[in-house]
Design a protein around this motif. Structure first.
Motif, PDB file in Angstrom:
ATOM      1  N   LYS A  89       0.832  -1.210   0.000  1.00 33.48           N
ATOM      2  CA  LYS A  89       0.000   0.000   0.000  1.00 33.48           C
ATOM      3  C   LYS A  89       0.866   1.259   0.000  1.00 33.48           C
ATOM      4  O   LYS A  89       0.541   2.237  -0.664  1.00 33.48           O
ATOM      5  CB  LYS A  89      -0.952   0.004   1.191  1.00 33.48           C
ATOM      6  CG  LYS A  89      -2.125  -0.950   1.012  1.00 33.48           C
ATOM      7  CD  LYS A  89      -3.135  -0.822   2.104  1.00 33.48           C
ATOM      8  CE  LYS A  89      -3.987   0.417   1.868  1.00 33.48           C
ATOM      9  NZ  LYS A  89      -5.132   0.499   2.784  1.00 33.48           N
ATOM     10  N   PRO A  99      -0.861   7.354 -12.493  1.00 40.14           N
ATOM     11  CA  PRO A  99      -2.326   7.311 -12.414  1.00 40.14           C
ATOM     12  C   PRO A  99      -3.034   8.097 -13.521  1.00 40.14           C
ATOM     13  O   PRO A  99      -4.237   7.999 -13.668  1.00 40.14           O
ATOM     14  CB  PRO A  99      -2.619   7.918 -11.034  1.00 40.14           C
ATOM     15  CG  PRO A  99      -1.418   7.581 -10.232  1.00 40.14           C
ATOM     16  CD  PRO A  99      -0.269   7.705 -11.208  1.00 40.14           C
ATOM     17  N   TYR A 105      -3.275   3.400 -13.630  1.00 45.98           N
ATOM     18  CA  TYR A 105      -4.261   3.671 -12.581  1.00 45.98           C
ATOM     19  C   TYR A 105      -4.948   2.380 -12.144  1.00 45.98           C
ATOM     20  O   TYR A 105      -5.069   2.106 -10.946  1.00 45.98           O
ATOM     21  CB  TYR A 105      -5.271   4.696 -13.092  1.00 45.98           C
ATOM     22  CG  TYR A 105      -6.312   5.123 -12.094  1.00 45.98           C
ATOM     23  CD1 TYR A 105      -5.952   5.742 -10.902  1.00 45.98           C
ATOM     24  CD2 TYR A 105      -7.658   4.918 -12.347  1.00 45.98           C
ATOM     25  CE1 TYR A 105      -6.914   6.149  -9.980  1.00 45.98           C
ATOM     26  CE2 TYR A 105      -8.632   5.324 -11.432  1.00 45.98           C
ATOM     27  CZ  TYR A 105      -8.251   5.935 -10.253  1.00 45.98           C
ATOM     28  OH  TYR A 105      -9.201   6.326  -9.348  1.00 45.98           O
ATOM     29  N   SER A 106      -5.363   1.568 -13.103  1.00 48.10           N
ATOM     30  CA  SER A 106      -6.067   0.339 -12.742  1.00 48.10           C
ATOM     31  C   SER A 106      -5.117  -0.659 -12.081  1.00 48.10           C
ATOM     32  O   SER A 106      -5.513  -1.395 -11.173  1.00 48.10           O
ATOM     33  CB  SER A 106      -6.771  -0.276 -13.955  1.00 48.10           C
ATOM     34  OG  SER A 106      -5.856  -0.648 -14.951  1.00 48.10           O
ATOM     35  N   LEU A 109      -4.855   0.582  -8.484  1.00 45.24           N
ATOM     36  CA  LEU A 109      -6.085   0.293  -7.745  1.00 45.24           C
ATOM     37  C   LEU A 109      -6.226  -1.192  -7.432  1.00 45.24           C
ATOM     38  O   LEU A 109      -6.673  -1.562  -6.341  1.00 45.24           O
ATOM     39  CB  LEU A 109      -7.305   0.777  -8.531  1.00 45.24           C
ATOM     40  CG  LEU A 109      -7.492   2.286  -8.620  1.00 45.24           C
ATOM     41  CD1 LEU A 109      -8.638   2.621  -9.571  1.00 45.24           C
ATOM     42  CD2 LEU A 109      -7.737   2.891  -7.244  1.00 45.24           C
ATOM     43  N   ALA A 113      -6.493  -2.549  -3.715  1.00 42.36           N
ATOM     44  CA  ALA A 113      -7.673  -3.341  -3.333  1.00 42.36           C
ATOM     45  C   ALA A 113      -7.250  -4.669  -2.714  1.00 42.36           C
ATOM     46  O   ALA A 113      -7.771  -5.081  -1.673  1.00 42.36           O
ATOM     47  CB  ALA A 113      -8.570  -3.571  -4.545  1.00 42.36           C
ATOM     48  N   TYR A 128     -11.458   0.905  -3.599  1.00 37.34           N
ATOM     49  CA  TYR A 128     -10.510   0.699  -4.702  1.00 37.34           C
ATOM     50  C   TYR A 128     -11.110  -0.182  -5.792  1.00 37.34           C
ATOM     51  O   TYR A 128     -10.893   0.050  -6.987  1.00 37.34           O
ATOM     52  CB  TYR A 128      -9.206   0.095  -4.179  1.00 37.34           C
ATOM     53  CG  TYR A 128      -8.467   0.994  -3.221  1.00 37.34           C
ATOM     54  CD1 TYR A 128      -8.155   2.310  -3.559  1.00 37.34           C
ATOM     55  CD2 TYR A 128      -8.093   0.540  -1.964  1.00 37.34           C
ATOM     56  CE1 TYR A 128      -7.479   3.140  -2.670  1.00 37.34           C
ATOM     57  CE2 TYR A 128      -7.415   1.364  -1.074  1.00 37.34           C
ATOM     58  CZ  TYR A 128      -7.115   2.661  -1.439  1.00 37.34           C
ATOM     59  OH  TYR A 128      -6.441   3.475  -0.562  1.00 37.34           O
ATOM     60  N   ASN A 131     -13.713   1.874  -7.873  1.00 43.55           N
ATOM     61  CA  ASN A 131     -13.001   2.793  -8.759  1.00 43.55           C
ATOM     62  C   ASN A 131     -12.297   2.033  -9.872  1.00 43.55           C
ATOM     63  O   ASN A 131     -12.238   2.495 -11.010  1.00 43.55           O
ATOM     64  CB  ASN A 131     -11.997   3.647  -7.969  1.00 43.55           C
ATOM     65  CG  ASN A 131     -12.669   4.791  -7.280  1.00 43.55           C
ATOM     66  OD1 ASN A 131     -13.060   5.747  -7.913  1.00 43.55           O
ATOM     67  ND2 ASN A 131     -12.846   4.679  -5.978  1.00 43.55           N
ATOM     68  N   GLY A 132     -11.778   0.867  -9.539  1.00 45.91           N
ATOM     69  CA  GLY A 132     -11.112   0.040 -10.549  1.00 45.91           C
ATOM     70  C   GLY A 132     -12.084  -0.457 -11.602  1.00 45.91           C
ATOM     71  O   GLY A 132     -11.784  -0.450 -12.797  1.00 45.91           O
ATOM     72  N   SER A 135     -12.870   2.281 -13.899  1.00 46.33           N
ATOM     73  CA  SER A 135     -11.772   2.666 -14.794  1.00 46.33           C
ATOM     74  C   SER A 135     -11.490   1.626 -15.867  1.00 46.33           C
ATOM     75  O   SER A 135     -10.734   1.890 -16.802  1.00 46.33           O
ATOM     76  CB  SER A 135     -10.494   2.939 -13.987  1.00 46.33           C
ATOM     77  OG  SER A 135      -9.938   1.737 -13.507  1.00 46.33           O
ATOM     78  N   HIS A 172     -11.314   9.079   2.635  1.00 44.59           N
ATOM     79  CA  HIS A 172     -11.820   9.141   1.249  1.00 44.59           C
ATOM     80  C   HIS A 172     -12.738  10.336   1.127  1.00 44.59           C
ATOM     81  O   HIS A 172     -13.477  10.669   1.972  1.00 44.59           O
ATOM     82  CB  HIS A 172     -12.588   7.880   0.882  1.00 44.59           C
ATOM     83  CG  HIS A 172     -11.734   6.662   0.881  1.00 44.59           C
ATOM     84  ND1 HIS A 172     -10.795   6.429  -0.070  1.00 44.59           N
ATOM     85  CD2 HIS A 172     -11.622   5.650   1.771  1.00 44.59           C
ATOM     86  CE1 HIS A 172     -10.179   5.291   0.184  1.00 44.59           C
ATOM     87  NE2 HIS A 172     -10.672   4.795   1.304  1.00 44.59           N
TER      88      HIS A 172
END
Length: 172
Positions: A89, A99, A105-106, A109, A113, A128, A131-132, A135, A172
């Motif tokens: 992390k 990102p 970015y994916s 994430l 996650a 995560y 959002n993944g 995306s 968040h």
């Protein structure tokens, strides 16, 4: 060797970057690319880790955020493979430039996650994952979309088995 053409291209780029005047920023990215090849093609995290570390050093020295971000992302992947969730992390939270691309970015994430799930940070994992999923709706990222859905099922199973609603470890 599926990544032989990529390895050759990164080797050429690194060789060119070493010639006067040395271009450390290009060298850092080339070395990070070679590390990806080691990790994906050879499944050798020790060779990859030393290359990512070198790429990070060069990226920091030359102030090349692309090389530094790529190296942090790769080091995060290695920590995931070694089940070092908190370290994963930390590394995956460091990239600033990658990102901006869907692939980077994916990838970040997905790692966040996975680490959050293993650290029992189930709300973070869901954050995560969602959002993944968002995306990776494009067809060319379907493989990662499927990975996010698999992780989502694991979070739901973990919640059911522990009776936990989880918690957020990060704001968040």
């Amino acid at each position: 060797k599926r990544f032989a053409p990529a390895r050759e291209a990164f080797d050429r780029a690194n060789t060119l970057a070493q010639q006067p005047p040395a271009m450390l920023d290009f060298s850092g990215s080339a070395i990070a690319g070679l590390a990806d090849c080691d990790l994906l093609d050879k499944h050798n995290d020790s060779d990859a880790k030393s290359k990512y570390t070198e790429a990070l050093k060069l990226g920091n020295e030359s102030k090349d955020e692309a090389a530094s971000s790529w190296a942090h992302m790769g080091l995060g992947d290695i920590h995931i493979l070694n089940r070092e969730w908190a370290l994963a992390k930390m590394e995956l939270g460091a990239p600033r430039l990658i990102p901006n691309s869907v692939s980077g970015y994916s990838r970040i994430l997905l790692g966040l996650a996975h680490a959050s799930l293993e650290l029992e940070e189930l709300d973070d994992a869901n954050f995560y994952i969602e959002n993944g999923i968002a995306s990776t709706l494009r067809l060319d990222y379907r493989f990662r979309f499927n990975q996010f859905n698999d992780l989502k099922l694991r979070v739901e199973e973990r919640r059911a088995s522990t009776g936990s609603n989880g918690s957020f470890a990060v704001g968040h």
